[in-house]
Design a protein around this motif. Sequence first.
Motif, PDB file in Angstrom:
ATOM      1  N   GLY A 143       0.816  -1.210   0.000  1.00  0.00           N
ATOM      2  CA  GLY A 143       0.000   0.000   0.000  1.00  0.00           C
ATOM      3  C   GLY A 143       0.846   1.256   0.000  1.00  0.00           C
ATOM      4  N   PHE A 144       0.176   2.374  -0.024  1.00  0.00           N
ATOM      5  CA  PHE A 144       0.853   3.665   0.010  1.00  0.00           C
ATOM      6  C   PHE A 144       1.151   4.063   1.452  1.00  0.00           C
ATOM      7  CE2 PHE A 144      -1.553   3.799  -4.004  1.00  0.00           C
ATOM      8  CZ  PHE A 144      -0.509   4.057  -4.872  1.00  0.00           C
ATOM      9  N   ALA A 145       2.165   4.923   1.616  1.00  0.00           N
ATOM     10  CA  ALA A 145       2.548   5.381   2.953  1.00  0.00           C
ATOM     11  C   ALA A 145       2.825   6.879   2.920  1.00  0.00           C
ATOM     12  CB  ALA A 145       3.794   4.634   3.437  1.00  0.00           C
ATOM     13  N   GLY A 146       2.531   7.543   4.029  1.00  0.00           N
ATOM     14  CA  GLY A 146       2.839   8.954   4.192  1.00  0.00           C
ATOM     15  C   GLY A 146       3.591   9.164   5.487  1.00  0.00           C
ATOM     16  N   GLN A 147       4.360  10.225   5.558  1.00  0.00           N
ATOM     17  CA  GLN A 147       5.221  10.456   6.724  1.00  0.00           C
ATOM     18  C   GLN A 147       5.368  11.947   6.972  1.00  0.00           C
ATOM     19  OE1 GLN A 147       9.228   9.147   6.004  1.00  0.00           O
ATOM     20  NE2 GLN A 147       9.807   9.094   8.161  1.00  0.00           N
ATOM     21  N   VAL A 148       5.360  12.354   8.242  1.00  0.00           N
ATOM     22  CA  VAL A 148       5.626  13.743   8.621  1.00  0.00           C
ATOM     23  C   VAL A 148       6.365  13.728   9.957  1.00  0.00           C
ATOM     24  CG1 VAL A 148       3.376  13.964   9.767  1.00  0.00           C
ATOM     25  CG2 VAL A 148       4.595  16.017   9.018  1.00  0.00           C
ATOM     26  N   GLY A 149       7.324  14.615  10.119  1.00  0.00           N
ATOM     27  CA  GLY A 149       8.076  14.638  11.366  1.00  0.00           C
ATOM     28  C   GLY A 149       9.145  15.717  11.356  1.00  0.00           C
ATOM     29  N   PHE A 150      10.063  15.628  12.315  1.00  0.00           N
ATOM     30  CA  PHE A 150      11.178  16.573  12.362  1.00  0.00           C
ATOM     31  C   PHE A 150      12.378  15.921  13.022  1.00  0.00           C
ATOM     32  CE2 PHE A 150       9.030  17.310  16.425  1.00  0.00           C
ATOM     33  CZ  PHE A 150      10.089  17.326  17.321  1.00  0.00           C
ATOM     34  N   ASN A 151      13.559  16.428  12.662  1.00  0.00           N
ATOM     35  CA  ASN A 151      14.813  16.023  13.287  1.00  0.00           C
ATOM     36  C   ASN A 151      15.369  17.239  14.025  1.00  0.00           C
ATOM     37  OD1 ASN A 151      16.806  13.596  13.199  1.00  0.00           O
ATOM     38  ND2 ASN A 151      18.119  15.392  13.010  1.00  0.00           N
ATOM     39  N   PHE A 152      15.871  17.029  15.243  1.00  0.00           N
ATOM     40  CA  PHE A 152      16.439  18.130  16.034  1.00  0.00           C
ATOM     41  C   PHE A 152      17.874  17.796  16.387  1.00  0.00           C
ATOM     42  CE2 PHE A 152      17.476  19.876  20.267  1.00  0.00           C
ATOM     43  CZ  PHE A 152      17.474  21.223  19.931  1.00  0.00           C
ATOM     44  N   GLN A 153      18.786  18.727  16.103  1.00  0.00           N
ATOM     45  CA  GLN A 153      20.205  18.539  16.405  1.00  0.00           C
ATOM     46  C   GLN A 153      20.606  19.502  17.513  1.00  0.00           C
ATOM     47  OE1 GLN A 153      22.975  19.422  13.240  1.00  0.00           O
ATOM     48  NE2 GLN A 153      24.378  17.819  13.940  1.00  0.00           N
ATOM     49  N   PRO A 154      20.931  19.010  18.712  1.00  0.00           N
ATOM     50  CA  PRO A 154      21.344  19.894  19.808  1.00  0.00           C
ATOM     51  C   PRO A 154      22.597  20.685  19.453  1.00  0.00           C
ATOM     52  CG  PRO A 154      20.803  17.697  20.615  1.00  0.00           C
ATOM     53  CD  PRO A 154      20.841  17.609  19.119  1.00  0.00           C
ATOM     54  N   ALA A 155      22.812  21.795  20.173  1.00  0.00           N
ATOM     55  CA  ALA A 155      23.924  22.710  19.867  1.00  0.00           C
ATOM     56  C   ALA A 155      25.283  22.023  19.961  1.00  0.00           C
ATOM     57  CB  ALA A 155      23.865  23.912  20.802  1.00  0.00           C
ATOM     58  N   ASP A 156      25.448  21.087  20.887  1.00  0.00           N
ATOM     59  CA  ASP A 156      26.741  20.428  21.080  1.00  0.00           C
ATOM     60  C   ASP A 156      26.881  19.139  20.278  1.00  0.00           C
ATOM     61  OD1 ASP A 156      24.854  19.051  22.500  1.00  0.00           O
ATOM     62  OD2 ASP A 156      26.116  18.695  24.260  1.00  0.00           O
ATOM     63  N   ALA A 157      25.917  18.853  19.411  1.00  0.00           N
ATOM     64  CA  ALA A 157      25.952  17.617  18.638  1.00  0.00           C
ATOM     65  C   ALA A 157      26.572  17.862  17.270  1.00  0.00           C
ATOM     66  CB  ALA A 157      24.540  17.066  18.469  1.00  0.00           C
ATOM     67  N   LYS A 158      27.500  17.007  16.883  1.00  0.00           N
ATOM     68  CA  LYS A 158      28.144  17.138  15.583  1.00  0.00           C
ATOM     69  C   LYS A 158      27.392  16.361  14.505  1.00  0.00           C
ATOM     70  CE  LYS A 158      32.590  16.662  13.249  1.00  0.00           C
ATOM     71  NZ  LYS A 158      34.019  16.273  13.383  1.00  0.00           N
ATOM     72  N   ASN A 159      27.113  15.099  14.773  1.00  0.00           N
ATOM     73  CA  ASN A 159      26.448  14.255  13.782  1.00  0.00           C
ATOM     74  C   ASN A 159      25.125  13.662  14.256  1.00  0.00           C
ATOM     75  OD1 ASN A 159      28.559  14.548  11.917  1.00  0.00           O
ATOM     76  ND2 ASN A 159      29.716  12.902  12.872  1.00  0.00           N
ATOM     77  N   TRP A 160      24.856  13.682  15.550  1.00  0.00           N
ATOM     78  CA  TRP A 160      23.683  12.998  16.045  1.00  0.00           C
ATOM     79  C   TRP A 160      22.550  13.972  16.344  1.00  0.00           C
ATOM     80  CZ3 TRP A 160      21.589  13.881  20.889  1.00  0.00           C
ATOM     81  CH2 TRP A 160      22.390  14.575  21.797  1.00  0.00           C
ATOM     82  N   GLY A 161      21.349  13.422  16.471  1.00  0.00           N
ATOM     83  CA  GLY A 161      20.181  14.223  16.786  1.00  0.00           C
ATOM     84  C   GLY A 161      19.066  13.336  17.307  1.00  0.00           C
ATOM     85  N   VAL A 162      17.929  13.931  17.543  1.00  0.00           N
ATOM     86  CA  VAL A 162      16.738  13.189  17.939  1.00  0.00           C
ATOM     87  C   VAL A 162      15.637  13.486  16.922  1.00  0.00           C
ATOM     88  CG1 VAL A 162      17.300  13.117  20.385  1.00  0.00           C
ATOM     89  CG2 VAL A 162      15.976  15.038  19.486  1.00  0.00           C
TER      90      VAL A 162
END
Length: 201
Positions: A143-162
């Motif tokens: 079937g079809f899929a849809g997605q919505v969201g966000f990524n947040f990168q903290p100030a002290d994070a180089k490559n990682w986020g939530v």
Amino acid sequence: MLKQAALIALLGVSASAMAGGWQVKVGGSTIAPTQDTTVAGVGVVKAESELAFTPSVEYFFGDSPISAELLLAAPVNHDVSINGENAVKIKHLPPTLTVKYNFKNSTRFTPYIGVGGTAFIAWDEETKGALSGASVKVKEDYGFAGQVGFNFQPADAKNWGVFVDARYAQLSPEVRVENTPIKFDLDIDPMVYTIGYSYKF
């Protein structure tokens, strides 16, 4: 046929890229079906909400805001009830591929939306309660899929986020109770709510 063609086309898009960046995401999800099914002579059949471990891999196409994300969820044990009583346990995989647009901006929040295709690959059906002793078969579905969201990168994070996101999947696998006339499409159409960590290479 159209659903399978869309899924194959999206796989081709993600495989054709030659340069870009990768991101690995590890999260936990709630899989919440939004529909139930009324079957004549049986009653109300409903897939229950489940928790799942949902890692995924994402590919960014160069410096563009476009990416492709493949959800690689661990096998999910899904309970199905009849008139409120657990009747079937289905183990299945829900691979989902979405092509996403990432809204890049000057903040550390990156919202995104995506569309794509999903699959329901079932095996090892187990019956109990009202169907104890019966043989139940569940077919694959696409079937079809849809997605919505966000990524947040903290100030002290180089490559990682939530990240936090929500997906909708259009799925109605066929269910058949062998040696009986019972056969129907189980309307699931789940919402998948996920929170987790991301790491970009």
